[in-house]
Write an enzyme that holds these catalytic residues in place. Structure first.
Site, PDB file in Angstrom:
ATOM      1  N   PHE A   1     -83.221   5.449   6.787  1.00  0.00           N
ATOM      2  CA  PHE A   1     -84.391   4.663   6.399  1.00  0.00           C
ATOM      3  C   PHE A   1     -84.252   3.246   6.931  1.00  0.00           C
ATOM      4  CE2 PHE A   1     -88.005   5.180   3.463  1.00  0.00           C
ATOM      5  CZ  PHE A   1     -88.088   6.560   3.454  1.00  0.00           C
TER       6      PHE A   1
ATOM      7  N   ASP B   1    -101.771  -5.027 -14.104  1.00  0.00           N
ATOM      8  CA  ASP B   1    -102.172  -5.439 -15.460  1.00  0.00           C
ATOM      9  C   ASP B   1    -101.037  -6.146 -16.208  1.00  0.00           C
ATOM     10  OD1 ASP B   1    -104.284  -3.877 -14.678  1.00  0.00           O
ATOM     11  OD2 ASP B   1    -104.011  -2.337 -16.204  1.00  0.00           O
TER      12      ASP B   1
ATOM     13  N   GLN C   1     -95.190  -6.794   0.067  1.00  0.00           N
ATOM     14  CA  GLN C   1     -94.728  -5.990   1.202  1.00  0.00           C
ATOM     15  C   GLN C   1     -95.889  -5.252   1.873  1.00  0.00           C
ATOM     16  OE1 GLN C   1     -91.916  -2.371   0.816  1.00  0.00           O
ATOM     17  NE2 GLN C   1     -90.862  -3.887   2.068  1.00  0.00           N
TER      18      GLN C   1
ATOM     19  N   HIS D   1     -96.451  -2.295   4.304  1.00  0.00           N
ATOM     20  CA  HIS D   1     -95.728  -1.163   4.902  1.00  0.00           C
ATOM     21  C   HIS D   1     -96.297  -0.931   6.295  1.00  0.00           C
ATOM     22  CE1 HIS D   1     -94.208   2.854   5.565  1.00  0.00           C
ATOM     23  NE2 HIS D   1     -93.492   2.781   4.462  1.00  0.00           N
TER      24      HIS D   1
ATOM     25  N   LEU E   1    -100.269   6.153   2.523  1.00  0.00           N
ATOM     26  CA  LEU E   1     -98.978   5.973   3.174  1.00  0.00           C
ATOM     27  C   LEU E   1     -98.519   7.149   4.041  1.00  0.00           C
ATOM     28  CD1 LEU E   1     -96.687   3.802   3.024  1.00  0.00           C
ATOM     29  CD2 LEU E   1     -95.484   5.458   1.632  1.00  0.00           C
TER      30      LEU E   1
ATOM     31  N   GLU F   1     -91.881   6.171   5.565  1.00  0.00           N
ATOM     32  CA  GLU F   1     -90.949   5.727   6.579  1.00  0.00           C
ATOM     33  C   GLU F   1     -90.022   6.881   6.988  1.00  0.00           C
ATOM     34  OE1 GLU F   1     -89.630   1.700   5.714  1.00  0.00           O
ATOM     35  OE2 GLU F   1     -87.613   2.394   6.157  1.00  0.00           O
TER      36      GLU F   1
ATOM     37  N   ARG G   1     -89.065  -3.346   7.015  1.00  0.00           N
ATOM     38  CA  ARG G   1     -90.527  -3.235   7.003  1.00  0.00           C
ATOM     39  C   ARG G   1     -91.249  -4.501   7.420  1.00  0.00           C
ATOM     40  NH1 ARG G   1     -91.140   0.482   1.617  1.00  0.00           N
ATOM     41  NH2 ARG G   1     -90.369   2.308   2.717  1.00  0.00           N
TER      42      ARG G   1
ATOM     43  N   HIS H   1     -98.355  -2.643   0.182  1.00  0.00           N
ATOM     44  CA  HIS H   1     -97.580  -1.532  -0.347  1.00  0.00           C
ATOM     45  C   HIS H   1     -96.814  -1.831  -1.619  1.00  0.00           C
ATOM     46  CE1 HIS H   1     -95.358   2.164  -0.191  1.00  0.00           C
ATOM     47  NE2 HIS H   1     -94.196   1.551  -0.051  1.00  0.00           N
TER      48      HIS H   1
ATOM     49  N   ARG I   1     -88.282  -5.756   0.471  1.00  0.00           N
ATOM     50  CA  ARG I   1     -87.569  -4.599  -0.066  1.00  0.00           C
ATOM     51  C   ARG I   1     -87.240  -3.603   1.035  1.00  0.00           C
ATOM     52  NH1 ARG I   1     -89.172   0.663  -1.629  1.00  0.00           N
ATOM     53  NH2 ARG I   1     -91.406   0.275  -1.511  1.00  0.00           N
TER      54      ARG I   1
HETATM   55  C1  LIG Z   1     -97.434   5.901  -1.578  1.00  0.00           C
HETATM   56  C2  LIG Z   1     -96.146   5.299  -2.004  1.00  0.00           C
HETATM   57  C3  LIG Z   1     -94.949   5.837  -1.573  1.00  0.00           C
HETATM   58  C4  LIG Z   1     -93.746   5.270  -1.975  1.00  0.00           C
HETATM   59  N1  LIG Z   1     -92.581   5.829  -1.526  1.00  0.00           N
HETATM   60  C5  LIG Z   1     -91.403   5.328  -1.961  1.00  0.00           C
HETATM   61  C6  LIG Z   1     -90.179   5.944  -1.584  1.00  0.00           C
HETATM   62  O1  LIG Z   1     -90.137   6.961  -0.890  1.00  0.00           O
HETATM   63  N2  LIG Z   1     -89.027   5.395  -2.022  1.00  0.00           N
HETATM   64  C7  LIG Z   1     -89.007   4.284  -2.830  1.00  0.00           C
HETATM   65  O2  LIG Z   1     -87.936   3.842  -3.209  1.00  0.00           O
HETATM   66  N3  LIG Z   1     -90.169   3.702  -3.211  1.00  0.00           N
HETATM   67  C8  LIG Z   1     -91.356   4.199  -2.810  1.00  0.00           C
HETATM   68  N4  LIG Z   1     -92.514   3.600  -3.214  1.00  0.00           N
HETATM   69  C9  LIG Z   1     -92.460   2.544  -4.222  1.00  0.00           C
HETATM   70  C10 LIG Z   1     -92.178   3.156  -5.584  1.00  0.00           C
HETATM   71  O3  LIG Z   1     -92.798   4.420  -5.675  1.00  0.00           O
HETATM   72  C11 LIG Z   1     -92.689   2.310  -6.730  1.00  0.00           C
HETATM   73  O4  LIG Z   1     -92.327   0.971  -6.559  1.00  0.00           O
HETATM   74  C12 LIG Z   1     -92.092   2.802  -8.057  1.00  0.00           C
HETATM   75  O5  LIG Z   1     -92.298   4.189  -8.190  1.00  0.00           O
HETATM   76  C13 LIG Z   1     -92.703   2.061  -9.222  1.00  0.00           C
HETATM   77  O6  LIG Z   1     -92.331   2.690 -10.411  1.00  0.00           O
HETATM   78  P1  LIG Z   1     -92.712   2.030 -11.788  1.00  0.00           P
HETATM   79  O7  LIG Z   1     -92.154   2.923 -12.831  1.00  0.00           O
HETATM   80  O8  LIG Z   1     -92.291   0.624 -11.780  1.00  0.00           O
HETATM   81  O9  LIG Z   1     -94.311   2.015 -11.837  1.00  0.00           O
HETATM   82  P2  LIG Z   1     -95.425   3.145 -11.601  1.00  0.00           P
HETATM   83  O10 LIG Z   1     -94.867   4.445 -11.248  1.00  0.00           O
HETATM   84  O11 LIG Z   1     -96.442   2.544 -10.718  1.00  0.00           O
HETATM   85  O12 LIG Z   1     -96.040   3.305 -13.055  1.00  0.00           O
HETATM   86  C14 LIG Z   1     -96.808   2.299 -13.668  1.00  0.00           C
HETATM   87  C15 LIG Z   1     -97.210   2.782 -15.038  1.00  0.00           C
HETATM   88  O13 LIG Z   1     -97.788   1.712 -15.759  1.00  0.00           O
HETATM   89  C16 LIG Z   1     -98.910   2.167 -16.446  1.00  0.00           C
HETATM   90  N5  LIG Z   1     -99.796   1.019 -16.666  1.00  0.00           N
HETATM   91  C17 LIG Z   1    -100.113   0.023 -15.794  1.00  0.00           C
HETATM   92  N6  LIG Z   1    -100.956  -0.845 -16.384  1.00  0.00           N
HETATM   93  C18 LIG Z   1    -101.158  -0.407 -17.642  1.00  0.00           C
HETATM   94  C19 LIG Z   1    -101.927  -0.864 -18.725  1.00  0.00           C
HETATM   95  N7  LIG Z   1    -102.667  -1.971 -18.665  1.00  0.00           N
HETATM   96  N8  LIG Z   1    -101.923  -0.138 -19.851  1.00  0.00           N
HETATM   97  C20 LIG Z   1    -101.193   0.999 -19.957  1.00  0.00           C
HETATM   98  N9  LIG Z   1    -100.444   1.475 -18.949  1.00  0.00           N
HETATM   99  C21 LIG Z   1    -100.422   0.774 -17.812  1.00  0.00           C
HETATM  100  C22 LIG Z   1     -99.500   3.241 -15.577  1.00  0.00           C
HETATM  101  O14 LIG Z   1    -100.285   4.120 -16.345  1.00  0.00           O
HETATM  102  C23 LIG Z   1     -98.230   3.901 -15.039  1.00  0.00           C
HETATM  103  O15 LIG Z   1     -97.788   4.900 -15.947  1.00  0.00           O
HETATM  104  C24 LIG Z   1     -93.731   4.146  -2.815  1.00  0.00           C
HETATM  105  C25 LIG Z   1     -94.924   3.608  -3.254  1.00  0.00           C
HETATM  106  C26 LIG Z   1     -96.116   4.157  -2.836  1.00  0.00           C
HETATM  107  C27 LIG Z   1     -97.384   3.490  -3.284  1.00  0.00           C
END
Ligand SMILES: Cc1cc2nc3c(=O)[nH]c(=O)nc-3n(C[C@H](O)[C@H](O)[C@H](O)COP(=O)(O)OP(=O)(O)OC[C@H]3O[C@@H](n4cnc5c(N)ncnc54)[C@H](O)[C@@H]3O)c2cc1C
Length: 576
Positions: free
Chosen positions: A122, A216, A235, A237, A247, A250, A281, A347, A389
């Site tokens: 990666f 939020d 970031q 991407h 997306l 990568e 990136r 991203h 990142r």
């Molecule tokens: C398409 C894509 C591919 C990616 N691929 C990779 C990868 O291969 N490897 C890697 O390391 N990273 C990757 N990333 C980044 C990574 O997926 C995310 O940074 C990470 O999963 C975030 O996890 P999280 O638990 O912080 O938040 P999220 O998984 O985004 O969850 C956020 C949660 O907060 C809740 N929420 C938000 N606001 C509120 C509110 N006001 N009230 C109630 N609930 C709320 C939502 O319902 C959700 O459950 C990728 C990102 C994207 C967009």
């Protein structure tokens, strides 16, 4: 208008059901605390489930010479020396434990012929370090964790939108949420709160992020009078499908994909001769955008090609099946036969709610802790990613710091008591909803969102300068002021009022976007993902520091700065 109010009590409350929130919930629930997760989308629809490429850890299954030291150095260098090195050191150590923990939970990782977890290369990682499950890594991790949470009797409040954070005498005492299904306010009292609300890509017109990624948590924290950290670092991407932003992992370049410009040239040889397409990136995104700005996009347009055709059908079908499906559905191209049109896409948020390495939220440059308040995952800024990142470090961060913050929160909640409710926070939540339901404005919330996203794309994108940023600041401030007076929603009902939800989210976007812009105006240097054409050099003397920003009730923004934690590696020039 009277809004119905329902009260709940839990030992701990976690906002967000992505990897960070669920991992924290598992820590609390498996210690027998009464645990609730509040999430605006169904848990397995959280954006974590969209992650494709992989999750990092120096387990050395493919490259035995990999080490903690190497993972740490790559992350520090990738962060352009803005990452806090104490947190990064802890991260790389704990990352290994996280992978084996997932393996023992039953995550179906892709495997090597010898049965060990496979690892792919990666961007910015010296060794093959990304553990993966084809191109659906986030999906399998999130589903596995969700099963574990259900097994440990976590209570899920799905489709509840959190509107405000309760602080009683400066300590976290709960949250206030809107029940999307039935309408009505729900007041959750608790001993400890953790925010894992994810990222905010939806501030931009072109983004890889889910519709729900509206930052939020950041807006809520700002409204409660607490700061956010390093928001100017967004970031981009390198590879989103053209015009869609969805997306292309990568991992596609990790498997050997090439980037080609309009002249059929593998242009990365000019920008990162050693790493080529697997540079970090920020560098690859800037290289693509430079090719486009200098007229070497495909047919002179604003995209280039990601070519996978030489990988062959078998490899594409085995390692990148989802990428192929998405390319066929969204851009009408079969990557087995033709190159994919791509452009950079907003991203990931390097900044967020400031925490220390225990996941405790801090409220000033002296690292003073807000008792009972925790944050983890993309919503938080711990900061291991600094100014940029590395791919695969985010799923790992969400999981690892979800666990660390969850454990510390559990320990805290065991000793803490419930506090009286914060009436001001309840009123803030109530006012937000009532204003929208009662207002007879002229302009639909969608129009504000559209203008915001276009402005961020035009003026707060990969290359930035003072003039554009100042224009953006004035446009977005104007949008927010107008929104407060003139916003309109069509649906005034209580049941599944998505019009209301979106308007609330748009206001959040308008709030923190002003901080992204103001932070970018202030930071007169180029570092990681923040590139100023008028200050193209990194300025270590003045800017090796984190931005903290607060927002007053009148919308004015205040800044302070805190030093970067440097333990092992002094900043040096970053070359790839
Ligand atoms: C398409 C894509 C591919 C990616 N691929 C990779 C990868 O291969 N490897 C890697 O390391 N990273 C990757 N990333 C980044 C990574 O997926 C995310 O940074 C990470 O999963 C975030 O996890 P999280 O638990 O912080 O938040 P999220 O998984 O985004 O969850 C956020 C949660 O907060 C809740 N929420 C938000 N606001 C509120 C509110 N006001 N009230 C109630 N609930 C709320 C939502 O319902 C959700 O459950 C990728 C990102 C994207 C967009």
């Amino acid at each position: 208008m009277e809004l119905e109010k329902t009260y709940h009590k839990y030992d701990v409350i976690i906002v967000g059901a992505g990897l960070a929130g669920e991992r924290a919930a598992l820590a609390a629930a498996s210690s027998n605390l009464k645990t609730a997760v509040i999430t605006k989308v169904y848990p397995t629809r959280s954006h974590s489930g969209g992650a494709q490429g992989g999750i990092s850890a120096a387990i050395g299954n493919v490259d035995p010479e990999d080490s903690l030291e190497a993972h740490m150095w790559d992350t520090v260098k990738g962060s352009d020396f803005l990452g806090d090195q104490d947190a990064i050191e802890l991260f790389v150590e704990e990352a290994i434990k996280t992978i084996y923990e997932y393996e023992h939970m039953g995550v179906p990782f892709s495997r090597l012929p010898n049965g060990k977890i496979a690892q792919r290369p990666f961007g910015g990682h010296t060794y093959r370090r990304a553990c993966y499950s084809a191109d659906k890594t986030g999906h399998v991790l999130l589903h596995t964790l969700y099963e574990q949470c259900v097994k440990h009797q976590v209570s899920f409040y799905n489709e509840f939108l959190v509107l405000s954070l309760m602080l009683t005498d400066g300590q976290a005492s709960g949250i206030v949420a809107w029940d999307l299904r039935n309408g009505g306010l729900h007041i959750f009292r608790t001993k400890a709160v953790l925010f894992a609300t994810g990222g905010y890509g939806r501030a931009y017109k072109i983004t890889s992020n889910a519709l729900s990624n509206t930052g939020d948590g950041l807006a809520t924290v700002l409204e409660a009078g607490l700061p956010v950290e390093d928001l100017e670092f967004v970031q981009f991407h390198p590879t989103g499908y053209y015009r869609q932003g969805i997306l292309v992992t990568e991992g596609a370049r990790g498997e050997g994909g090439h980037l080609l410009n309009g002249e059929g040239d593998r242009f990365m040889k000019k920008y990162a001769p050693e790493r080529m397409e697997l540079g970090p990136r920020d560098l690859v995104a800037r290289s693509i955008w430079t090719e486009i700005l200098e007229g070497r996009g495909i047919d002179g347009k604003d995209y280039v090609y990601l070519d996978l055709t030489h990988l062959g059908a078998e490899k594409i079908m085995e390692r990148l099946p989802q990428i192929r499906d998405l390319a066929i559905s969204f851009v009408g191209v079969d990557p087995i036969k033709d190159p994919i049109p791509i452009q950079p896409t907003a991203h990931y948020s390097m900044g967020g709610i400031p925490t220390n390495k225990r996941g405790e939220v801090i409220k000033d440059a002296q690292n003073t802790v807000v008792p009972g308040f925790y944050a983890a995952g993309e919503a938080a800024c711990v900061s291991i990613h600094g100014a940029n990142r590395l791919g695969t470090n985010s799923l790992q961060e969400a999981s690892t710091f979800g666990r660390i913050a969850g454990n510390n929160m559990t320990e805290y909640a065991r000793k803490a008591d419930f506090l009286p409710v914060d009436e001001k926070a309840i009123k803030r939540a109530e006012d937000k909803v009532r204003r929208l339901l009662e207002n007879d404005g002229k302009t639909h919330h969608y129009d504000y969102k559209k203008e915001l996203q276009q402005t961020m794309y035009d003026k707060v994108w990969i290359f930035r300068n003072e003039k554009d940023l100042k224009e953006a600041a004035s446009i977005v401030k104007g949008l927010e002021e107008d929104f407060m007076k003139n916003v309109k929603i069509d649906d005034k009902g209580m049941l599944f009022n998505l019009d209301l939800q979106e308007a609330l989210e748009v206001h959040n976007l308008l709030t923190f976007s002003q901080i992204i812009i103001a932070g970018a105006i202030n930071r007169k240097e180029s570092r990681g993902a923040h590139y100023r054409t008028d200050y193209p050099k990194r300025d270590d003397k003045n800017w090796t520091k984190h931005t903290l920003a607060w927002r007053a009730e009148d919308g004015s923004i205040k800044f302070d700065y805190k030093p970067v934690v440097i333990t092992k590696y002094q900043p040096t020039e970053r070359k790839y």
